[in-house]
Design a protein around this motif. Structure first.
Motif, PDB file in Angstrom:
ATOM      1  N   TYR A 104       0.836  -1.205   0.000  1.00 31.24           N
ATOM      2  CA  TYR A 104       0.000   0.000   0.000  1.00 31.24           C
ATOM      3  C   TYR A 104       0.872   1.258   0.000  1.00 31.24           C
ATOM      4  N   GLN A 105       1.919   1.258   0.827  1.00 32.41           N
ATOM      5  CA  GLN A 105       2.789   2.433   0.896  1.00 32.41           C
ATOM      6  C   GLN A 105       3.506   2.694  -0.422  1.00 32.41           C
ATOM      7  N   ILE A 106       3.966   1.624  -1.077  1.00 29.99           N
ATOM      8  CA  ILE A 106       4.653   1.793  -2.374  1.00 29.99           C
ATOM      9  C   ILE A 106       3.681   2.315  -3.430  1.00 29.99           C
ATOM     10  N   LEU A 107       2.455   1.793  -3.436  1.00 25.97           N
ATOM     11  CA  LEU A 107       1.461   2.274  -4.408  1.00 25.97           C
ATOM     12  C   LEU A 107       1.102   3.733  -4.153  1.00 25.97           C
ATOM     13  N   HIS A 108       1.002   4.128  -2.886  1.00 26.44           N
ATOM     14  CA  HIS A 108       0.717   5.538  -2.584  1.00 26.44           C
ATOM     15  C   HIS A 108       1.880   6.436  -2.990  1.00 26.44           C
ATOM     16  N   GLU A 109       3.108   5.910  -2.927  1.00 24.77           N
ATOM     17  CA  GLU A 109       4.270   6.686  -3.389  1.00 24.77           C
ATOM     18  C   GLU A 109       4.158   6.982  -4.887  1.00 24.77           C
ATOM     19  N   TYR A 110       3.567   6.039  -5.635  1.00 26.50           N
ATOM     20  CA  TYR A 110       3.336   6.238  -7.071  1.00 26.50           C
ATOM     21  C   TYR A 110       2.003   6.930  -7.355  1.00 26.50           C
ATOM     22  N   LYS A 111       1.308   7.372  -6.285  1.00 26.88           N
ATOM     23  CA  LYS A 111      -0.007   8.031  -6.406  1.00 26.88           C
ATOM     24  C   LYS A 111      -1.030   7.109  -7.093  1.00 26.88           C
ATOM     25  N   ILE A 112      -0.981   5.817  -6.744  1.00 33.28           N
ATOM     26  CA  ILE A 112      -1.944   4.833  -7.249  1.00 33.28           C
ATOM     27  C   ILE A 112      -2.833   4.428  -6.079  1.00 33.28           C
ATOM     28  N   HIS A 113      -4.127   4.757  -6.184  1.00 36.85           N
ATOM     29  CA  HIS A 113      -5.060   4.490  -5.091  1.00 36.85           C
ATOM     30  C   HIS A 113      -6.151   3.494  -5.475  1.00 36.85           C
ATOM     31  N   ASN A 114      -6.197   3.087  -6.738  1.00 40.79           N
ATOM     32  CA  ASN A 114      -7.168   2.096  -7.200  1.00 40.79           C
ATOM     33  C   ASN A 114      -6.426   1.096  -8.096  1.00 40.79           C
ATOM     34  N   ALA A 115      -6.281  -0.111  -7.611  1.00 44.54           N
ATOM     35  CA  ALA A 115      -5.528  -1.113  -8.375  1.00 44.54           C
ATOM     36  C   ALA A 115      -5.875  -2.505  -7.875  1.00 44.54           C
ATOM     37  N   GLU A 116      -5.530  -3.492  -8.701  1.00 42.96           N
ATOM     38  CA  GLU A 116      -5.715  -4.897  -8.368  1.00 42.96           C
ATOM     39  C   GLU A 116      -4.340  -5.554  -8.335  1.00 42.96           C
ATOM     40  N   VAL A 117      -3.977  -6.172  -7.212  1.00 37.59           N
ATOM     41  CA  VAL A 117      -2.653  -6.775  -7.032  1.00 37.59           C
ATOM     42  C   VAL A 117      -2.833  -8.233  -6.627  1.00 37.59           C
ATOM     43  N   LEU A 118      -2.115  -9.135  -7.325  1.00 36.42           N
ATOM     44  CA  LEU A 118      -2.153 -10.559  -6.997  1.00 36.42           C
ATOM     45  C   LEU A 118      -0.733 -11.117  -7.040  1.00 36.42           C
ATOM     46  N   PHE A 119      -0.256 -11.626  -5.913  1.00 40.63           N
ATOM     47  CA  PHE A 119       1.068 -12.251  -5.826  1.00 40.63           C
ATOM     48  C   PHE A 119       0.911 -13.758  -6.011  1.00 40.63           C
ATOM     49  N   ARG A 120       1.618 -14.301  -6.993  1.00 32.53           N
ATOM     50  CA  ARG A 120       1.599 -15.744  -7.234  1.00 32.53           C
ATOM     51  C   ARG A 120       2.871 -16.427  -6.736  1.00 32.53           C
ATOM     52  N   GLU A 121       3.799 -15.654  -6.151  1.00 36.83           N
ATOM     53  CA  GLU A 121       5.032 -16.214  -5.604  1.00 36.83           C
ATOM     54  C   GLU A 121       5.532 -15.301  -4.490  1.00 36.83           C
ATOM     55  N   ASP A 122       6.543 -15.774  -3.767  1.00 42.18           N
ATOM     56  CA  ASP A 122       7.128 -14.984  -2.681  1.00 42.18           C
ATOM     57  C   ASP A 122       8.122 -13.989  -3.290  1.00 42.18           C
ATOM     58  N   ALA A 123       7.635 -12.822  -3.676  1.00 43.95           N
ATOM     59  CA  ALA A 123       8.451 -11.823  -4.373  1.00 43.95           C
ATOM     60  C   ALA A 123       9.034 -10.820  -3.375  1.00 43.95           C
ATOM     61  N   THR A 124       9.979 -10.025  -3.872  1.00 44.45           N
ATOM     62  CA  THR A 124      10.620  -8.998  -3.053  1.00 44.45           C
ATOM     63  C   THR A 124      10.018  -7.627  -3.364  1.00 44.45           C
ATOM     64  N   VAL A 125      10.482  -6.625  -2.606  1.00 40.19           N
ATOM     65  CA  VAL A 125      10.032  -5.246  -2.843  1.00 40.19           C
ATOM     66  C   VAL A 125      10.479  -4.784  -4.223  1.00 40.19           C
ATOM     67  N   ASP A 126      11.713  -5.125  -4.601  1.00 36.09           N
ATOM     68  CA  ASP A 126      12.228  -4.712  -5.912  1.00 36.09           C
ATOM     69  C   ASP A 126      11.413  -5.325  -7.050  1.00 36.09           C
ATOM     70  N   ASP A 127      10.980  -6.577  -6.886  1.00 42.17           N
ATOM     71  CA  ASP A 127      10.157  -7.207  -7.919  1.00 42.17           C
ATOM     72  C   ASP A 127       8.835  -6.472  -8.085  1.00 42.17           C
ATOM     73  N   PHE A 128       8.220  -6.089  -6.971  1.00 46.17           N
ATOM     74  CA  PHE A 128       6.941  -5.377  -7.032  1.00 46.17           C
ATOM     75  C   PHE A 128       7.107  -4.006  -7.697  1.00 46.17           C
ATOM     76  N   ILE A 129       8.202  -3.312  -7.384  1.00 43.83           N
ATOM     77  CA  ILE A 129       8.464  -2.002  -8.013  1.00 43.83           C
ATOM     78  C   ILE A 129       8.677  -2.175  -9.515  1.00 43.83           C
ATOM     79  N   ASP A 130       9.378  -3.247  -9.918  1.00 44.96           N
ATOM     80  CA  ASP A 130       9.592  -3.505 -11.350  1.00 44.96           C
ATOM     81  C   ASP A 130       8.276  -3.713 -12.084  1.00 44.96           C
ATOM     82  N   VAL A 131       7.331  -4.417 -11.444  1.00 47.30           N
ATOM     83  CA  VAL A 131       6.025  -4.659 -12.078  1.00 47.30           C
ATOM     84  C   VAL A 131       5.251  -3.350 -12.219  1.00 47.30           C
ATOM     85  N   ILE A 132       5.324  -2.478 -11.204  1.00 39.12           N
ATOM     86  CA  ILE A 132       4.614  -1.186 -11.273  1.00 39.12           C
ATOM     87  C   ILE A 132       5.208  -0.316 -12.383  1.00 39.12           C
ATOM     88  N   GLU A 133       6.540  -0.271 -12.459  1.00 40.35           N
ATOM     89  CA  GLU A 133       7.191   0.537 -13.501  1.00 40.35           C
ATOM     90  C   GLU A 133       6.826   0.032 -14.889  1.00 40.35           C
TER      91      GLU A 133
END
Length: 399
Positions: free
Chosen positions: A204-233
């Protein structure tokens, strides 16, 4: 304060921040800020005409391989030995100042090899035309990182860090994270695997940093913070890389054995022409090119000019092969006859989803067109309805 200064300031803050449970949310926000600033750094300046002073060359052949490394490690010599194209080599640094292409003819295929200028530390910030070099590497199917076997091991880490700073991910696969922006509904967070390195609050904090307040997120594996940022970019390029250690003739056999046993590494010597054939075989293996030969009906297969497919360029199924031949062939195809390692028996009747393997032989059988013609009982088809109940009844005769 410029973008580069802000990046360095955030990196300094991350370096002096202790890593524990209490600070992981703060460090996650700092990583998101750095990713945003680096994306801005790669964007062209506002008001520019769009034309750059890059040295991109036209794609040619069935695959593209880029040579990346520090100055004076033997990239130009390697290009000359593998392709026969002359690239000036001298005993001083930065001999190559532009991109020099060559073509390797190997296993009936043509692979384009690019000799790029040497990059230095700070290339991701634009030093030494580093951005143009890395931009060409992004369009390649495989990166050969040429390293000097007699130099320190730190060169490999420096080059990897520079490439990752501009969005290149070496020898990694895209993370199994589904992310989609929405217009309303808030943030929907789900996971199908237990998460140990990231949690819902940090997302939630990372999405708010990108000013994204409406989104759908689904993790299918044990990912890291860097992986999540790569997907957002969404602008990351996942590319295979082989570490090529040159000049093994000036180091001891123990060092050569240690370097050769590292993952994704191969040792060569351009001076003594050692292990170059194994380098070509390794390139072929990493690129995953699939040669498919055609067989006309009632004739022998054509083994002169194969169609070359790859997973990175479209796919390796029968449907991809049909599109490679002609885009209308998929609609006309009835079935395919396949000979080779991908078939269970010779020949095997296959559909569009069948996955082809290297050196398969394929024959496409088209649908037969129904021709109108003939009379009486020789007519190929009738215009009458198929069911008797659907036929038009004649009017009764007048009495």
């Amino acid at each position: 304060m410029g973008i580069i200064e802000r990046i360095k300031e955030i990196e300094a803050e991350m370096a002096r921040t202790q890593k524990n449970k209490a600070t992981e949310y703060h460090l996650g926000q700092l990583k998101a800020k750095i990713a945003k600033l680096r994306t801005q750094l790669l964007e062209p300046p506002k008001g520019s005409s769009g034309g750059g002073d890059g040295f991109e060359v036209t794609k040619y052949g069935h695959g593209r391989v880029a040579l990346i490394g520090f100055p004076s490690v033997g990239k130009s010599t390697l290009l000359t030995m593998l392709t026969g194209t002359h690239s000036e080599a001298a005993s001083y640094e930065f001999t190559t100042l532009t991109c020099i292409p060559g073509v390797i003819r190997y296993n009936d295929t043509k692979i384009q090899l690019l000799d790029l200028p040497g990059i230095i530390e700070g290339a991701s910030e634009g030093k030494g035309r580093g951005r143009q070099v890395i931009a060409v590497a992004k369009s390649s199917d495989l990166v050969l990182m040429v390293l000097d076997a007699s130099k320190s091991e730190g060169h490999r880490q420096i080059l990897t860090k520079e490439l990752e700073a501009v969005g290149l991910r070496l020898n990694k696969r895209p993370p199994q994270i589904y992310f989609k922006k929405k217009k309303t509904g808030g943030i929907s967070f789900n996971t199908t695997a237990p998460l140990t390195r990231i949690d819902e609050k940090l997302c939630y904090q990372i999405l708010h940093e990108y000013k994204i307040h409406n989104a759908e997120v689904l993790f299918r594996e044990d990912a890291t913070v860097d992986d999540f940022i790569d997907v957002i970019e969404g602008n990351r390029k996942y590319i295979k890389c082989v570490y090529v250690y040159n000049k093994i003739d000036v180091v001891g056999i123990d060092d050569v054995d240690r370097l050769a046993r590292q993952p994704n590494s191969i040792v060569i010597s351009c001076n003594l022409k050692l292990n170059l054939d194994r380098l070509l075989a390794r390139m072929w293996e990493e690129m995953g090119l699939v040669r498919v030969y055609t067989k006309p009906q009632g004739q022998q297969p054509d083994f002169d000019e194969p169609f070359v497919l790859s997973s990175d360029r479209g796919g390796c199924t029968v449907e991809d092969f049909c599109n490679h031949v002609h885009r209308t062939l998929v609609k006309d195809m009835k079935y395919a006859l396949v000979w080779g390692t991908s078939s269970r028996h010779y020949p095997q009747h296959c559909g569009l989803s069948h996955r082809l393997e290297d050196e398969d032989v394929v024959q496409i059988v088209k649908k037969k067109e129904r021709e109108e013609g003939g009379r009486g009982r020789f007519k190929t088809h009738s215009n009458a309805p198929a069911r008797i109940a659907d036929r038009e009844k004649k009017a009764p005769l007048k009495q």
